[in-house]
Design a protein around this motif. Structure first.
Motif, mmCIF file in Angstrom:
data_model
loop_
_atom_site.group_PDB
_atom_site.id
_atom_site.type_symbol
_atom_site.label_atom_id
_atom_site.label_comp_id
_atom_site.label_asym_id
_atom_site.label_seq_id
_atom_site.Cartn_x
_atom_site.Cartn_y
_atom_site.Cartn_z
ATOM 1 N N TRP B 34 42.190 68.511 0.677
ATOM 2 C CA TRP B 34 40.942 69.114 0.204
ATOM 3 C C TRP B 34 41.210 70.544 -0.242
ATOM 4 N N TYR B 35 40.570 70.909 -1.344
ATOM 5 C CA TYR B 35 40.697 72.249 -1.901
ATOM 6 C C TYR B 35 39.314 72.810 -2.212
ATOM 7 N N GLN B 36 39.192 74.134 -2.067
ATOM 8 C CA GLN B 36 37.978 74.841 -2.460
ATOM 9 C C GLN B 36 38.297 75.671 -3.700
ATOM 10 N N PRO B 61 38.030 78.799 8.318
ATOM 11 C CA PRO B 61 37.544 78.826 9.708
ATOM 12 C C PRO B 61 37.288 77.418 10.227
ATOM 13 N N PRO B 62 37.157 77.293 11.560
ATOM 14 C CA PRO B 62 36.974 75.974 12.181
ATOM 15 C C PRO B 62 35.701 75.259 11.760
ATOM 16 N N ARG B 63 34.741 75.969 11.174
ATOM 17 C CA ARG B 63 33.531 75.265 10.743
ATOM 18 C C ARG B 63 33.799 74.339 9.553
ATOM 19 N N PHE B 64 34.994 74.441 8.988
ATOM 20 C CA PHE B 64 35.472 73.470 8.008
ATOM 21 C C PHE B 64 36.279 72.431 8.787
ATOM 22 N N SER B 65 35.823 71.196 8.785
ATOM 23 C CA SER B 65 36.537 70.154 9.507
ATOM 24 C C SER B 65 36.579 68.897 8.650
ATOM 25 N N GLY B 66 37.442 67.978 9.054
ATOM 26 C CA GLY B 66 37.595 66.782 8.244
ATOM 27 C C GLY B 66 37.906 65.559 9.068
ATOM 28 N N LEU B 67 37.907 64.449 8.357
ATOM 29 C CA LEU B 67 38.256 63.165 8.948
ATOM 30 C C LEU B 67 38.963 62.351 7.900
ATOM 31 N N GLN B 68 39.869 61.488 8.342
ATOM 32 C CA GLN B 68 40.387 60.461 7.455
ATOM 33 C C GLN B 68 40.221 59.121 8.162
ATOM 34 N N PHE B 69 39.785 58.141 7.435
ATOM 35 C CA PHE B 69 39.467 56.831 8.000
ATOM 36 C C PHE B 69 40.633 55.870 7.793
ATOM 37 N N PRO B 70 40.597 54.715 8.508
ATOM 38 C CA PRO B 70 41.716 53.757 8.384
ATOM 39 C C PRO B 70 41.964 53.293 6.949
ATOM 40 N N SER B 74 38.189 59.894 3.076
ATOM 41 C CA SER B 74 38.113 61.122 3.872
ATOM 42 C C SER B 74 36.768 61.791 3.719
ATOM 43 N N GLU B 75 36.437 62.598 4.700
ATOM 44 C CA GLU B 75 35.249 63.447 4.667
ATOM 45 C C GLU B 75 35.647 64.888 4.923
ATOM 46 N N LEU B 76 34.917 65.780 4.275
ATOM 47 C CA LEU B 76 35.000 67.209 4.565
ATOM 48 C C LEU B 76 33.637 67.627 5.069
ATOM 49 N N ASN B 77 33.604 68.222 6.264
ATOM 50 C CA ASN B 77 32.368 68.702 6.853
ATOM 51 C C ASN B 77 32.398 70.222 6.929
ATOM 52 N N VAL B 78 31.300 70.830 6.554
ATOM 53 C CA VAL B 78 31.180 72.281 6.671
ATOM 54 C C VAL B 78 29.903 72.581 7.438
ATOM 55 N N ASN B 79 30.054 73.265 8.555
ATOM 56 C CA ASN B 79 28.904 73.657 9.374
ATOM 57 C C ASN B 79 28.478 75.085 9.064
ATOM 58 N N ALA B 80 27.248 75.408 9.431
ATOM 59 C CA ALA B 80 26.738 76.782 9.310
ATOM 60 C C ALA B 80 27.062 77.368 7.944
ATOM 61 N N LEU B 81 26.609 76.709 6.904
ATOM 62 C CA LEU B 81 26.944 77.103 5.536
ATOM 63 C C LEU B 81 26.596 78.560 5.251
ATOM 64 N N GLU B 82 27.508 79.192 4.520
ATOM 65 C CA GLU B 82 27.309 80.575 4.075
ATOM 66 C C GLU B 82 27.248 80.587 2.544
ATOM 67 N N LEU B 83 26.691 81.650 2.000
ATOM 68 C CA LEU B 83 26.564 81.738 0.546
ATOM 69 C C LEU B 83 27.930 81.632 -0.142
ATOM 70 N N ASP B 84 28.955 82.208 0.494
ATOM 71 C CA ASP B 84 30.303 82.194 -0.084
ATOM 72 C C ASP B 84 30.950 80.815 -0.074
ATOM 73 N N ASP B 85 30.332 79.854 0.584
ATOM 74 C CA ASP B 85 30.851 78.484 0.559
ATOM 75 C C ASP B 85 30.512 77.784 -0.758
ATOM 76 N N SER B 86 29.688 78.410 -1.575
ATOM 77 C CA SER B 86 29.363 77.848 -2.884
ATOM 78 C C SER B 86 30.642 77.766 -3.716
ATOM 79 N N ALA B 87 30.983 76.555 -4.146
ATOM 80 C CA ALA B 87 32.255 76.341 -4.842
ATOM 81 C C ALA B 87 32.336 74.892 -5.282
ATOM 82 N N LEU B 88 33.400 74.604 -6.019
ATOM 83 C CA LEU B 88 33.766 73.228 -6.337
ATOM 84 C C LEU B 88 34.771 72.774 -5.288
#
Lengths: 115, 113
Positions: B34-36, B61-70, B74-88
């Protein structure tokens, strides 16, 4: 840490002409890959060409070729016979063969092609 | 063979919310990265998953987390979103940690307001 620098934010070229995009990088490693990716407005990164550091011969893919200068840590992309469809953002990227988890990208060069 | 598919294509979230982005890897690929990509910048590495385990992480930071399934999606999870998380957010799949190159998706454009 490795870094990749693209010093040309924008370049333009006339259709059918040749353009060269510049890239320099910094690393203390000897085994790595370098890539050029194209990102059109569709946003998908498309691999243009890759170069393995141990290969002295410059890579070529049709109209795209590179000038790889390992000692100077320079990796430029030459696009010959430019076409309107070449207009896009171009990113240079580095990948270590010791830590293969990531690509390190430069900031990109926007290429415009004029008819 | 199918390429890399990301969903959704666009998303608007409010600061403080949580978001989940999804990526289906190319058939046969067992590695997902995953890339931002902030506006006007090159992509920045977030993390990589290889055979369902985190295989490397960038300076996020740890509020960016992920999973990969069998099935290697994959999923990318971002908690407590901040304005600077705005991106592709770009997903790239590969075989065996990218030794043979990466296939990228078209990304999810996240806007945090």
């Amino acid at each position: 840490a490795q870094t990749v620098t693209q010093s040309q934010p924008e370049m333009s070229v006339q259709e059918a002409e040749t353009v060269t995009l510049s890239c320099t990088y910094d690393t203390s490693e000897s085994d790595y890959y370098l890539f050029w990716y194209k990102q059109p407005p569709s946003r998908q990164m498309i691999l243009v060409i890759r170069q393995e550091a141990y290969k002295q011969q410059n890579a070529t893919e049709n109209r795209f070729s590179v000038n790889f200068q390992k000692a100077a840590k320079s990796f430029s992309l030459k696009i010959s016979d430019s076409q309107l469809g070449d207009a896009a953002m171009y990113f240079c990227a580095y990948r270590s063969n010791y830590n293969t988890d990531k690509l390190i990208f430069g900031t990109g060069t926007r290429l415009q092609v004029f008819p | 063979e199918t390429g890399v598919t990301q969903s959704p294509t666009h998303l608007i979230k409010t600061r403080g919310q949580q978001v989940t982005l999804r990526c289906s890897s190319q058939s046969g690929h067992n590695t997902v990265s995953w890339y931002q990509q902030a506006l006007g910048q090159g992509p920045q590495f977030i993390f990589q998953y290889y055979r369902e385990e985190e295989n490397g992480r960038g300076n996020f930071p740890p509020r960016f987390s992920g999973l990969q399934f069998p099935n290697y999606s994959s999923e990318l999870n971002v908690n407590a979103l901040e304005l600077d998380d705005s991106a592709l957010y770009l997903c790239a799949s590969s075989l065996e940690e990218g030794l043979n190159g990466y296939t990228f998706g078209s990304g999810t454009r996240l806007t945090v307001v």
